[in-house]
Each structure stands twice: as C-alpha cells, then as structure tokens.
Scaffold this motif. Structure first.
Motif, PDB file in Angstrom:
ATOM      1  N   VAL A  47       0.833  -1.203   0.000  1.00 20.55           N
ATOM      2  CA  VAL A  47       0.000   0.000   0.000  1.00 20.55           C
ATOM      3  C   VAL A  47       0.869   1.254   0.000  1.00 20.55           C
ATOM      4  CG1 VAL A  47      -0.295   0.197   2.512  1.00 20.55           C
ATOM      5  CG2 VAL A  47      -2.142   0.946   0.982  1.00 20.55           C
ATOM      6  N   GLN A  48       2.086   1.153   0.542  1.00 22.68           N
ATOM      7  CA  GLN A  48       2.979   2.320   0.588  1.00 22.68           C
ATOM      8  C   GLN A  48       3.438   2.715  -0.820  1.00 22.68           C
ATOM      9  OE1 GLN A  48       3.531  -0.283   2.843  1.00 22.68           O
ATOM     10  NE2 GLN A  48       2.640   0.832   4.565  1.00 22.68           N
ATOM     11  N   SER A  49       3.763   1.722  -1.640  1.00 26.60           N
ATOM     12  CA  SER A  49       4.311   2.070  -2.954  1.00 26.60           C
ATOM     13  C   SER A  49       3.239   2.101  -4.043  1.00 26.60           C
ATOM     14  CB  SER A  49       5.415   1.087  -3.340  1.00 26.60           C
ATOM     15  OG  SER A  49       4.898  -0.225  -3.360  1.00 26.60           O
ATOM     16  N   TYR A  50       2.042   1.617  -3.727  1.00 27.05           N
ATOM     17  CA  TYR A  50       1.002   1.552  -4.754  1.00 27.05           C
ATOM     18  C   TYR A  50       0.433   2.936  -5.041  1.00 27.05           C
ATOM     19  CZ  TYR A  50      -3.090   0.129  -7.375  1.00 27.05           C
ATOM     20  OH  TYR A  50      -4.022  -0.016  -8.372  1.00 27.05           O
ATOM     21  N   THR A  51       0.324   3.287  -6.332  1.00 28.63           N
ATOM     22  CA  THR A  51      -0.333   4.546  -6.689  1.00 28.63           C
ATOM     23  C   THR A  51      -1.404   4.276  -7.735  1.00 28.63           C
ATOM     24  OG1 THR A  51       1.384   4.915  -8.341  1.00 28.63           O
ATOM     25  CG2 THR A  51       1.649   6.057  -6.239  1.00 28.63           C
ATOM     26  N   SER A  52      -2.469   5.053  -7.696  1.00 28.31           N
ATOM     27  CA  SER A  52      -3.493   4.953  -8.736  1.00 28.31           C
ATOM     28  C   SER A  52      -2.991   5.661  -9.978  1.00 28.31           C
ATOM     29  CB  SER A  52      -4.783   5.667  -8.313  1.00 28.31           C
ATOM     30  OG  SER A  52      -5.085   5.392  -7.000  1.00 28.31           O
ATOM     31  N   LEU A  53      -3.648   5.394 -11.106  1.00 29.37           N
ATOM     32  CA  LEU A  53      -3.340   6.175 -12.308  1.00 29.37           C
ATOM     33  C   LEU A  53      -4.080   7.505 -12.160  1.00 29.37           C
ATOM     34  CD1 LEU A  53      -3.502   4.015 -15.551  1.00 29.37           C
ATOM     35  CD2 LEU A  53      -1.527   4.724 -14.218  1.00 29.37           C
ATOM     36  N   PRO A  54      -3.369   8.626 -12.224  1.00 26.93           N
ATOM     37  CA  PRO A  54      -4.001   9.922 -11.954  1.00 26.93           C
ATOM     38  C   PRO A  54      -5.237  10.170 -12.825  1.00 26.93           C
ATOM     39  CG  PRO A  54      -1.623  10.157 -12.190  1.00 26.93           C
ATOM     40  CD  PRO A  54      -1.954   8.754 -12.557  1.00 26.93           C
ATOM     41  N   GLY A  55      -6.313  10.525 -12.181  1.00 30.51           N
ATOM     42  CA  GLY A  55      -7.535  10.872 -12.899  1.00 30.51           C
ATOM     43  C   GLY A  55      -8.327   9.694 -13.444  1.00 30.51           C
ATOM     44  N   ALA A  56      -7.716   8.506 -13.454  1.00 28.89           N
ATOM     45  CA  ALA A  56      -8.376   7.357 -14.073  1.00 28.89           C
ATOM     46  C   ALA A  56      -9.188   6.557 -13.047  1.00 28.89           C
ATOM     47  CB  ALA A  56      -7.326   6.463 -14.730  1.00 28.89           C
ATOM     48  N   THR A  57     -10.099   5.739 -13.555  1.00 30.27           N
ATOM     49  CA  THR A  57     -10.972   4.932 -12.692  1.00 30.27           C
ATOM     50  C   THR A  57     -10.648   3.453 -12.889  1.00 30.27           C
ATOM     51  OG1 THR A  57     -12.694   6.552 -13.152  1.00 30.27           O
ATOM     52  CG2 THR A  57     -13.386   4.510 -12.081  1.00 30.27           C
ATOM     53  N   LEU A  58     -10.458   2.762 -11.784  1.00 28.39           N
ATOM     54  CA  LEU A  58     -10.189   1.325 -11.868  1.00 28.39           C
ATOM     55  C   LEU A  58     -11.498   0.596 -12.157  1.00 28.39           C
ATOM     56  CD1 LEU A  58      -8.159  -0.996 -11.585  1.00 28.39           C
ATOM     57  CD2 LEU A  58      -8.567  -0.970  -9.118  1.00 28.39           C
ATOM     58  N   GLU A  59     -11.480  -0.230 -13.194  1.00 24.02           N
ATOM     59  CA  GLU A  59     -12.718  -0.907 -13.596  1.00 24.02           C
ATOM     60  C   GLU A  59     -12.716  -2.406 -13.353  1.00 24.02           C
ATOM     61  OE1 GLU A  59     -14.810   1.637 -17.041  1.00 24.02           O
ATOM     62  OE2 GLU A  59     -13.337   0.196 -17.756  1.00 24.02           O
ATOM     63  N   PHE A  60     -11.537  -3.004 -13.372  1.00 26.01           N
ATOM     64  CA  PHE A  60     -11.518  -4.475 -13.277  1.00 26.01           C
ATOM     65  C   PHE A  60     -10.113  -4.931 -12.908  1.00 26.01           C
ATOM     66  CE2 PHE A  60     -11.639  -8.714 -15.744  1.00 26.01           C
ATOM     67  CZ  PHE A  60     -12.247  -9.372 -14.689  1.00 26.01           C
ATOM     68  N   VAL A  61     -10.026  -6.004 -12.133  1.00 24.11           N
ATOM     69  CA  VAL A  61      -8.730  -6.552 -11.737  1.00 24.11           C
ATOM     70  C   VAL A  61      -8.733  -8.061 -11.982  1.00 24.11           C
ATOM     71  CG1 VAL A  61      -7.136  -6.962  -9.815  1.00 24.11           C
ATOM     72  CG2 VAL A  61      -8.351  -4.778  -9.956  1.00 24.11           C
ATOM     73  N   GLN A  62      -7.711  -8.525 -12.678  1.00 22.81           N
ATOM     74  CA  GLN A  62      -7.466  -9.971 -12.801  1.00 22.81           C
ATOM     75  C   GLN A  62      -6.158 -10.267 -12.076  1.00 22.81           C
ATOM     76  OE1 GLN A  62      -7.219 -10.130 -17.115  1.00 22.81           O
ATOM     77  NE2 GLN A  62      -9.172 -11.215 -17.271  1.00 22.81           N
ATOM     78  N   ALA A  63      -6.169 -11.271 -11.209  1.00 23.73           N
ATOM     79  CA  ALA A  63      -4.938 -11.655 -10.519  1.00 23.73           C
ATOM     80  C   ALA A  63      -4.652 -13.117 -10.822  1.00 23.73           C
ATOM     81  CB  ALA A  63      -5.083 -11.447  -9.015  1.00 23.73           C
ATOM     82  N   VAL A  64      -3.467 -13.377 -11.358  1.00 24.56           N
ATOM     83  CA  VAL A  64      -3.040 -14.756 -11.627  1.00 24.56           C
ATOM     84  C   VAL A  64      -1.912 -15.055 -10.640  1.00 24.56           C
ATOM     85  CG1 VAL A  64      -2.184 -16.382 -13.342  1.00 24.56           C
ATOM     86  CG2 VAL A  64      -3.575 -14.431 -14.075  1.00 24.56           C
ATOM     87  N   VAL A  65      -2.116 -16.036  -9.780  1.00 20.27           N
ATOM     88  CA  VAL A  65      -1.127 -16.294  -8.727  1.00 20.27           C
ATOM     89  C   VAL A  65      -0.585 -17.716  -8.807  1.00 20.27           C
ATOM     90  CG1 VAL A  65      -2.218 -14.611  -7.181  1.00 20.27           C
ATOM     91  CG2 VAL A  65      -2.839 -17.037  -6.994  1.00 20.27           C
ATOM     92  N   ARG A  66       0.607 -17.868  -8.281  1.00 23.77           N
ATOM     93  CA  ARG A  66       1.167 -19.208  -8.093  1.00 23.77           C
ATOM     94  C   ARG A  66       0.855 -19.631  -6.660  1.00 23.77           C
ATOM     95  NH1 ARG A  66       7.355 -21.582  -7.331  1.00 23.77           N
ATOM     96  NH2 ARG A  66       6.669 -23.734  -7.560  1.00 23.77           N
ATOM     97  N   HIS A  67       0.630 -20.922  -6.443  1.00 24.81           N
ATOM     98  CA  HIS A  67       0.435 -21.417  -5.077  1.00 24.81           C
ATOM     99  C   HIS A  67       1.656 -21.072  -4.222  1.00 24.81           C
ATOM    100  CE1 HIS A  67       3.408 -24.430  -5.930  1.00 24.81           C
ATOM    101  NE2 HIS A  67       2.797 -24.645  -7.071  1.00 24.81           N
TER     102      HIS A  67
END
Ligand SMILES: *[C@@H]1O[C@H](CO)[C@@H](O)[C@H](O)[C@H]1NC(C)=O
Ligand SMILES: *[C@@H]1O[C@H](CO)[C@@H](O)[C@H](O)[C@H]1NC(C)=O
Ligand SMILES: *[C@@H]1O[C@H](CO)[C@@H](O)[C@H](O)[C@H]1NC(C)=O
Ligand SMILES: *[C@@H]1O[C@H](CO)[C@@H](O)[C@H](O)[C@H]1NC(C)=O
Length: 449
Positions: A47-67
């Motif tokens: 959360v410390q290093s995460y930034t949103s894209l300025p002015g933009a709206t997040l619409e969808f997230v896909q996360a592909v993870v390894r066990h």
C-alpha cells in the motif's frame, strides 16, 4: 519467515559469482544474485508504494497467482526430511453446485498419515516424514497467501475503496483454480485474508471453479494437446539444448548419484533437481547426502547451479529457442484467450458486477504468461512461491482504457529489446494486439501437430 528468506538470499548471492565463472555464456546470463529475487518468497504489492493512475478509474482486476510454498513433487528414496502441513487451519470446503443443506453428512478433516518405516508394512521409506502429501501447500505457503490477501485488501479495499469491505454476495468475485489441492488451498488462504469476516455460509460461499484435469488450460496440457510434446521434443533435439545438457552433465550425474535417482525425468532436464533442492533450501533443511557414502552431499553451490540450469532450460524453451513462440501458443495460449475475453467482456459492459477475477495456478501458469508479455530478465526468473501477476483495467478521463501489469509488487518491466508497451498504462488495443499473437485460432488443429 523473514529470517529464512534473508538467509536464503545470502546463500544464493554468495555462491553466484563462483558458479558463474566456469559456466557457459548462456547459463551464466541467468543472474540470480539480484537482491530483489528470492525464489522462496515473492514480492508483495504494498500500500505504501502503490499509486493509482491519476484521474483514471479502476474498472476491473485480474490476478493470476502461483500457489505458496509446497512440498516437493519429485521423490527421492529414503528422504530424511520432515514436512508439516497441519499447523494452519485451512480446509477446502467443497459445496455441491446446488443446495445441499438437507443432505449434509457432517464435517471431515483431512489427515495425512506417514507411518514410521518398519521394513514390513507399506512404503513409507519412499517418502519424507511429517504430515504432508506430495506437492502439498505447507503452513508457510498458507501464510504467504494470507500475506498476499492482506496486502491486496490494504490496496483495493482500504486505499482505493474499489472492492467491498465485506463480501455479502459473490457477484463481485470470480475464482478459478486448477484441480490440484495446493492451488485450491492457496486461493482459500488468499481470499480468507482479503475478506477476513466472510463466514462459510451458502450465500457467501465463493464458487471455486475448476476445469477437470483432462481439459485444464491453466498450464500446458500435454494430454489434451499432443503438439506441446512434439514442439518440446524438437526444442530438446536442438544442438543448443543438447550442448547445455552435456555441459552440465557431470553435475547432473553427481546429484543423481547423491539422490539415488534414475530414469528419464531425471536425465533430460533440471526441473526435478531444482524441485528437491530448492524445497529443502527454502526451509533451511539439510541438503541430500548419498546413502552409500554419507560424506558426499549436495552443497549450497549445487543449489545455485541447479537453479541457474533450470532457469536456463525454461528460458531457452519458452523464450530464446526459434520454436519458443510456438510452444507458448500451445502451452498457455488458450488461457491467454480466456483472460483477454474476460477483459473484453468487461470493456463491452457484459461482466455484470464482477470486480476481481482470481486465477490460482502454478509456476507453469505464471511463467509462460511472463514470457508472452516479454518480461525482462530479472522478472522472468522462475516465479517464486505465491508469485502474483495482476492485470488492472483503467478508464482514463478521455474515455480510453489502459491496462497496467504488476508482477510481485512492481510494474512489469519489459525486455530491453522488446519494449512493445509501457506496462504502467498500456493502451488496451496495443495490449490485445500483442497477446492475440499467442492465442491459437484453432487449438484443435494446432495441437494435433
Ligand atoms: C437430498 O435432500 C433432498 C431434500 O431432502 C432429497 O430429496 C434427496 O433425495 C437427498 N439426496 C440424497 C442423495 O440423499
Ligand atoms: C454487508 O455485511 C456487513 C456485515 O454484516 C454489513 O455491515 C454491510 O452493511 C453489508 N453491506 C451491504 C452492501 O449489504
Ligand atoms: C566417500 O566420498 C569421499 C569424498 O568424495 C571420498 O574421498 C571417499 O573415498 C568415499 N568413500 C568411499 C568408501 O567410497
Ligand atoms: C479446427 O480444426 C479442426 C481440425 O482440423 C477442424 O475439424 C475444425 O472444424 C476446426 N474448427 C474451426 C472452428 O475452424
């Protein structure tokens, strides 16, 4: 957990220089000494290093993870290690598709029994001690996915307010895992921390989608797609690959003697050696010694070289070989198509309330995707346990859409020679055009090769 990861890293770093000096150029180009790479633990989004894209709206997230961290999937005889998988309560609750309340048969708990070998009954001299199946998610692996879920919550729930704080309906989340137990348990651990108050009630039971093994597409499915084996064999016949096997042959022979292993899987590639050695290495366990001569043991330098070799092998097959793109198409192209179509549905407004799609897979899920994307050298090393590859869809103020790709907490950096887009904000059309080159137009005919 932290202590171990730093210790592990130090060992890798210390031996890298020595191992590199007498390896052939291709193999030594696998640089393992970057301080940000640790096979045993992933980088997490923060959360410390995460930034949103300025002015933009997040619409969808896909996360592909390894066990997460797991026990080996390759056996060596008379294994003297002990593995624990029963210290963290995670059970995969499998509800039937329909209402089943009237038919409940009560609760069960899975217990793995490995009796002490007494030379008479059973086969337990062919396995380690403890409470783990082959390739089972260890307690540490569960905690890794808990950490990942906590980090994702701090970003997508607390910071962005994008995901709901409580999951009251399951319309907003889609989950798919492979049919294998460790990926199911990993998803459970991750989602259990992303929504910690979620009770196990029929209303909030998240459907855990799995394809049957026979038709799985989240890794190269050689049963369904014989072409994978054909292309793989062609790559292995190449002079480059044979030279590599020959060059590293003496080390392979010495390790095979120490581990008392024989057979095709152990002579044609480095996966199994990598697996046995790194599983122990990540737990600071004693490395295997020969039963015939107990002074002959695998060393920390062997772990580094086996890791280097396994990386070299995969990178050659999937990236550097002239047949690398063919292999990628057959291996992971179908899954690339699934991800692309789901993203496209979202853009077209056909995805309902869906906000997060979680795909819980393997190194063989995440790694080929990294090759498809042309990840740079540092981010295309063997994906650490609990690796996380995140695709974010953003809508810009002018209405256009971009995709951001985050791998293990960092925006993906592409290979210098193939910088086809900025992965912090790649226009959707450019992104789709690139990945579409890897999606088979007719998987049936391509796989028949
Ligand atoms: C499950 O419960 C339903 C409703 O009571 C009943 O009709 C059905 O026969 C049960 N199925 C089994 C397999 O017991
Ligand atoms: C979801 O459930 C929580 C806890 O029961 C409740 O506080 C919250 O208001 C609910 N949210 C919605 C949107 O129903
Ligand atoms: C055991 O291995 C050591 C180290 O390689 C060697 O010096 C020794 O001769 C071996 N002993 C036997 C009995 O083979
Ligand atoms: C895909 O290829 C197979 C085998 O060649 C063929 O039978 C099938 O009709 C093709 N499908 C499409 C949609 O073209």
């Amino acid at each position: 957990m932290q202590t171990t990861s730093f210790a592990a890293l130090a060992v890798l770093a210390a031996f890298t220089a020595a191992a590199a000096s007498n390896a052939e150029p291709g193999i030594s180009s696998v640089a393992l000494d970057d301080s940000s790479y640790n096979y045993c633990n992933p980088g997490y989004p923060s959360v410390q290093s995460y930034t949103s894209l300025p002015g933009a709206t997040l619409e969808f997230v896909q996360a592909v993870v390894r066990h997460g961290d797991r026990t080996p999937v390759s056996y060596i005889p008379n294994d003297d290690s002990t593995w624990r998988c029963d210290g963290v309560e995670e059970e995969t609750y499998l509800h039937g598709a329909g209402e089943s309340k009237d038919n409940t048969t009560g609760s069960f708990k899975q217990l793995v029994l490995i009796p002490k070998w007494n030379g008479k009954y059973g086969f337990s001299n062919q396995l380690w001690q403890g409470s783990c199946e082959e390739g089972e998610l260890t307690d540490r692996g569960k905690r890794q996915h808990n950490t990942l879920g906590t980090q994702l919550r701090s970003i997508y729930v607390n910071k962005l307010g994008y995901l709901p704080a409580n999951l009251n309906s399951t319309d907003e989340v889609y989950l798919r895992t492979t049919h294998i137990w460790r990926t199911k348990n990993s998803a459970e651990s991750l989602l259990g921390a992303l929504w910690p108050k979620r009770g196990i009630t029929p209303q909030a039971a998240i459907p855990m989608h799995t394809y049957p093994k026979r038709i799985e597409t989240m890794y190269g499915n050689r049963d369904a797609c014989p072409g994978i084996s054909t292309v793989n064999a062609q790559i292995m016949e190449s002079k480059t690959y044979q030279d590599f096997l020959r060059e590293q042959g003496p080390l392979m022979a010495r390790l095979a003697d120490i581990m008392d292993v024989r057979g095709s899987g152990w002579t044609t590639g480095w996966d199994k050696f990598f697996d046995v050695l790194n599983a122990r290495h990540c737990h600071d366990m004693k490395l295997p010694c020969s039963r015939a001569n107990s002074t002959q043991c695998a060393t920390a330098a062997d772990v580094v070289q086996a890791t280097r070799n396994a990386n070299h092998e995969w990178r050659y097959k999937y990236r550097d070989s002239p047949l690398g793109n063919d292999l990628l198409r057959l291996d992971i192209g179908s899954f690339v198509g699934t991800l692309r179509d789901q993203m496209q549905d979202h853009i077209n407004g056909h995805a309902g309330k869906l906000k997060l799609a979680l795909y819980s897979g393997h190194d063989s899920t995440v790694w080929p995707l990294l090759f498809v994307l042309r990840a740079g050298s540092r981010q295309s090393l063997w994906p650490p346990y609990a690796s996380n590859l995140i695709f974010e869809l953003w809508k810009q103020p002018d209405g256009s859409r971009v995709i951001r790709v985050i791998f293990n907490g960092e925006v993906l950096q592409l290979d210098e020679s193939e910088k086809w887009c900025d992965m912090n904000a790649c226009p959707v059309d450019t992104f789709f055009k690139h990945v579409e080159a890897f999606i088979p137009s007719n998987i049936t005919s391509e796989c028949a090769k």
